[in-house]
Motif scaffolding. Structure first.
Motif, PDB file in Angstrom:
ATOM      1  N   CYS A 139       0.819  -1.240   0.104  1.00 12.29           N
ATOM      2  CA  CYS A 139       0.115   0.009  -0.078  1.00 12.29           C
ATOM      3  C   CYS A 139       0.943   1.252  -0.039  1.00 12.29           C
ATOM      4  O   CYS A 139       0.610   2.284  -0.645  1.00 12.29           O
ATOM      5  CB  CYS A 139      -1.009   0.006   1.093  1.00 12.29           C
ATOM      6  N   PHE A 140       1.976   1.221   0.681  1.00 10.40           N
ATOM      7  CA  PHE A 140       3.022   2.273   0.751  1.00 10.40           C
ATOM      8  C   PHE A 140       3.501   2.513  -0.576  1.00 10.40           C
ATOM      9  O   PHE A 140       3.497   3.494  -1.219  1.00 10.40           O
ATOM     10  CB  PHE A 140       3.989   2.080   1.698  1.00 10.40           C
ATOM     11  N   ALA A 141       3.791   1.576  -1.405  1.00  7.81           N
ATOM     12  CA  ALA A 141       4.443   1.621  -2.688  1.00  7.81           C
ATOM     13  C   ALA A 141       3.275   2.051  -3.540  1.00  7.81           C
ATOM     14  O   ALA A 141       3.815   2.847  -4.627  1.00  7.81           O
ATOM     15  CB  ALA A 141       4.992   0.031  -3.082  1.00  7.81           C
ATOM     16  N   MET A 142       2.230   1.456  -3.710  1.00  8.08           N
ATOM     17  CA  MET A 142       1.193   2.047  -4.518  1.00  8.08           C
ATOM     18  C   MET A 142       0.886   3.338  -4.405  1.00  8.08           C
ATOM     19  O   MET A 142       0.640   4.346  -5.304  1.00  8.08           O
ATOM     20  CB  MET A 142      -0.162   1.137  -4.310  1.00  8.08           C
ATOM     21  N   GLY A 143       0.648   3.746  -3.109  1.00 13.17           N
ATOM     22  CA  GLY A 143       0.573   5.349  -2.943  1.00 13.17           C
ATOM     23  C   GLY A 143       1.567   6.159  -3.410  1.00 13.17           C
ATOM     24  O   GLY A 143       1.104   7.090  -3.925  1.00 13.17           O
ATOM     25  N   GLU A 144       2.555   5.742  -3.024  1.00 13.57           N
ATOM     26  CA  GLU A 144       3.771   6.638  -3.460  1.00 13.57           C
ATOM     27  C   GLU A 144       3.917   6.998  -5.112  1.00 13.57           C
ATOM     28  O   GLU A 144       3.826   8.033  -5.528  1.00 13.57           O
ATOM     29  CB  GLU A 144       4.977   6.049  -3.054  1.00 13.57           C
ATOM     30  N   ALA A 145       3.651   5.702  -5.677  1.00 14.33           N
ATOM     31  CA  ALA A 145       3.508   5.980  -7.122  1.00 14.33           C
ATOM     32  C   ALA A 145       2.273   6.808  -7.717  1.00 14.33           C
ATOM     33  O   ALA A 145       2.278   7.578  -8.529  1.00 14.33           O
ATOM     34  CB  ALA A 145       3.281   4.567  -7.982  1.00 14.33           C
ATOM     35  N   ALA A 146       0.975   6.593  -6.845  1.00 19.09           N
ATOM     36  CA  ALA A 146      -0.199   7.235  -7.579  1.00 19.09           C
ATOM     37  C   ALA A 146       0.049   8.737  -7.368  1.00 19.09           C
ATOM     38  O   ALA A 146      -0.239   9.598  -8.035  1.00 19.09           O
ATOM     39  CB  ALA A 146      -1.534   6.833  -6.573  1.00 19.09           C
ATOM     40  N   GLY A 147       0.506   9.149  -6.156  1.00 23.21           N
ATOM     41  CA  GLY A 147       0.934  10.587  -5.779  1.00 23.21           C
ATOM     42  C   GLY A 147       2.109  11.350  -6.834  1.00 23.21           C
ATOM     43  O   GLY A 147       1.582  12.434  -7.233  1.00 23.21           O
ATOM     44  N   LEU A 148       2.902  10.581  -7.315  1.00 25.90           N
ATOM     45  CA  LEU A 148       3.881  11.041  -8.090  1.00 25.90           C
ATOM     46  C   LEU A 148       3.313  10.907  -9.557  1.00 25.90           C
ATOM     47  O   LEU A 148       3.258  11.930 -10.504  1.00 25.90           O
ATOM     48  CB  LEU A 148       5.176   9.992  -8.006  1.00 25.90           C
ATOM     49  N   ALA A 149       2.329   9.906  -9.902  1.00 24.15           N
ATOM     50  CA  ALA A 149       1.578  10.016 -11.197  1.00 24.15           C
ATOM     51  C   ALA A 149       0.892  11.149 -11.304  1.00 24.15           C
ATOM     52  O   ALA A 149       0.553  11.693 -12.242  1.00 24.15           O
ATOM     53  CB  ALA A 149       0.907   8.587 -11.242  1.00 24.15           C
ATOM     54  N   ALA A 150       0.119  11.519 -10.098  1.00 24.91           N
ATOM     55  CA  ALA A 150      -0.850  12.361 -10.211  1.00 24.91           C
ATOM     56  C   ALA A 150      -0.063  13.798 -10.392  1.00 24.91           C
ATOM     57  O   ALA A 150      -0.567  14.700 -11.428  1.00 24.91           O
ATOM     58  CB  ALA A 150      -1.598  12.847  -8.813  1.00 24.91           C
ATOM     59  N   ALA A 151       1.188  14.033  -9.928  1.00 25.88           N
ATOM     60  CA  ALA A 151       2.031  15.252 -10.064  1.00 25.88           C
ATOM     61  C   ALA A 151       2.321  15.318 -11.643  1.00 25.88           C
ATOM     62  O   ALA A 151       2.686  16.187 -12.194  1.00 25.88           O
ATOM     63  CB  ALA A 151       3.257  15.258  -9.190  1.00 25.88           C
TER      64      ALA A 151
END
Ligand SMILES: Cc1cc2nc3c(=O)[nH]c(=O)nc-3n(C[C@H](O)[C@H](O)[C@H](O)COP(=O)(O)OP(=O)(O)OC[C@H]3O[C@@H](n4cnc5c(N)ncnc54)[C@H](O)[C@@H]3O)c2cc1C
Length: 454
Positions: free
Chosen positions: A404-416
């Motif tokens: 979940c940490f890994a997915m979250g980090e990728a999602a936040g960066l993908a949004a940016a």
């Protein structure tokens, strides 16, 4: 629930704020997503219904990180890094992090203190200038059109408000935001089976010398108690382990079901109500048994968490659904954004069943494709965490904190990245996302060397 309805009059909703990225839910996925988006320079808001961060990890008293590590050809390695490393460092500096411990002799997990987790997460988000709105329950969405979300509606003590955002990230664990927006989803195995919830609790006042490694003997003591007819338990596979201060132990012992034996459904208010009450009743029964274990005679329940622990509800249908075969076969994906090293941990009726990739033949982890985070049909939404796109079996593994940490980090960066490229998340260059994740210290598999150490 009654089938009657009443009509709510249309009304104007005050706008709480306008953001570039809004994250719903402050569990492992939401923490990492909001930090990653804000660190990339985007005005980011995290909306959380409780007054603290950590999700199930604090609100349901989980107190233990799984999935940070993998058993790589028989050797333990810590694979989930990036934002998770920053958070772990902060918990450790507060004196709240245990050394990793072996589970079933095959994989590592790492316990923590909930108070330290809450404070460390506050500090982490503040350090990256994430705006937080606590005590705000996401309650619905207003759409621009069929494919774009305009605003998230929230219920607060000041009444109903709205948050507008360019991009939303659903880290609610239950896929609330995605479901309100009309994204397709599944619940359980589609045949009515969900992973069973548990009411966690912690005991204090244990004599550590006398208790020793009681986690090894408790399962056979339970069997003896059942055979002698002195106790009955809701499930096998009880987990009773020490926290950092060895006078305190966490207890993962309970299992919540309906009268027909099916799992309590975390999307149903009546089920949740019953689950909370029955969970506390099971906790006190478990405690009465545990007081008979040497070293536990003077123990007491020091904490029953704010809520019942929910393992699985909605899982959004995205561009790819991570499956049980992917987990057991250590699958690779060209669009990998992180990894999962936790095995399948199926909370079935009366038991917990683990299934590992072959040890030591396999590398012990699967990659997580970016497509898991992209719900079908909605353009300005990413979904990360236990409600991301996975099958029931895939979620039985990759729902734990590490992935979940890994997915979250990728999602936040993908949004940016979407915002800087003026495109929707589905259109970004995944190789750029992968490169930036690696630069920020994340391990995404692919051609990267497996990190050394724990
Ligand atoms: C009993 C139990 C034991 C477990 N044991 C372990 C373990 O030992 N190790 C491990 O790593 N994992 C364990 N897990 C799994 C793990 O805790 C979760 O799968 C993980 O926390 C999921 O992270 P998440 O960020 O996707 O969602 P969650 O942790 O569920 O966080 C979601 C957040 O969103 C908030 N939220 C939800 N809906 C709304 C809304 N509408 N409005 C506002 N806020 C909202 C919630 O309050 C919560 O803070 C366990 C789970 C349970 C239930």
């Amino acid at each position: 629930m009654s089938s009657k309805t009443i009509e709510e009059p249309a009304r104007h909703i005050p706008l709480y704020g306008e953001y570039e990225v809004t994250v719903l839910g402050g569990g492992p996925a939401g923490i990492a997503a909001s930090v990653a988006a804000a660190r990339a320079g985007r005005r980011t808001l995290l909306v959380e219904r409780y007054g603290f961060l950590g999700g199930m990890g604090t609100a349901a008293g989980v107190t233990n990180f799984c999935g940070l590590h993998a058993n790589v050809h028989g050797e333990m390695r810590r694979l989930v890094r990036g934002v998770a490393s920053d958070l772990l460092g902060r918990i450790d500096r507060l004196g709240g992090l245990n050394a990793p411990h072996l589970v079933l002799g095959k994989i590592l997990a790492q316990a923590y203190d909930t108070a330290a987790y809450k404070i460390a997460a506050d500090d982490l988000l503040a350090a990256h200038k994430v705006d937080i709105l606590f005590h705000a329950l996401g309650a619905g969405v207003v759409m621009h059109d069929e494919r774009r979300i305009n605003a998230l509606l929230i219920e607060t003590k000041a009444g109903r408000q709205a948050v507008r955002s360019d991009i939303f990230i659903d880290c609610s664990g239950d896929g609330d935001l995605a479901a309100w927006a009309g994204a397709p989803f599944e619940v359980g195995d589609n045949e009515g089976h969900l992973l069973y919830p548990s009411m966690m609790f912690r005991l204090n006042g244990i004599d550590p010398d006398k208790a020793g490694e009681a986690w090894r003997t408790i399962p056979s003591l339970m069997e003896q108690a059942v055979a002698a007819g002195t106790h009955r338990f809701p499930r096998k596979g009880a987990i009773v382990r020490p926290q950092k201060s060895q006078i305190e132990w966490r207890v993962n012992f309970t299992q919540l079901k309906r009268d027909d034996g099916s799992a309590i459904n975390g999307l149903e208010p009546d089920d949740l109500t019953r689950g909370e009450i029955e969970g506390r009743r099971q906790a006190i029964n478990a405690f009465e048994f545990l007081r008979t274990v040497p070293g536990f005679e003077k123990s007491y329940i020091v904490d029953l968490p704010p809520q019942l622990g929910i393992r699985e509800t909605r899982r959004i249908t995205g561009g790819y659904s991570l499956s049980g075969e992917d987990v057991l076969g250590c699958a690779s994906f060209a669009d990998s954004i992180g990894v999962n090293g936790w095995p399948i941990e199926a909370h079935v009726a009366g038991d917990v069943i683990f299934e590992f990739p072959p040890i030591p033949e396999s590398r012990g982890f699967n990659e997580l494709p970016y497509r898991m985070l992209l719900p079908q049909g909605i353009d300005n939404l990413l979904v990360a965490g236990r409600c991301a796109s996975m099958t029931h079996e895939g979620q039985s593994a990759a729902r734990v904190s590490g992935a979940c940490f890994a997915m979250g980090e990728a999602a936040g960066l993908a949004a940016a990245l979407s915002l800087s490229g003026n495109m929707i998340p589905r259109q970004i260059a995944v190789d750029k996302l992968q490169q930036m994740l690696k630069q920020q210290g994340a391990f995404i598999g692919r051609d990267q060397a497996v990190p050394e150490g724990l």
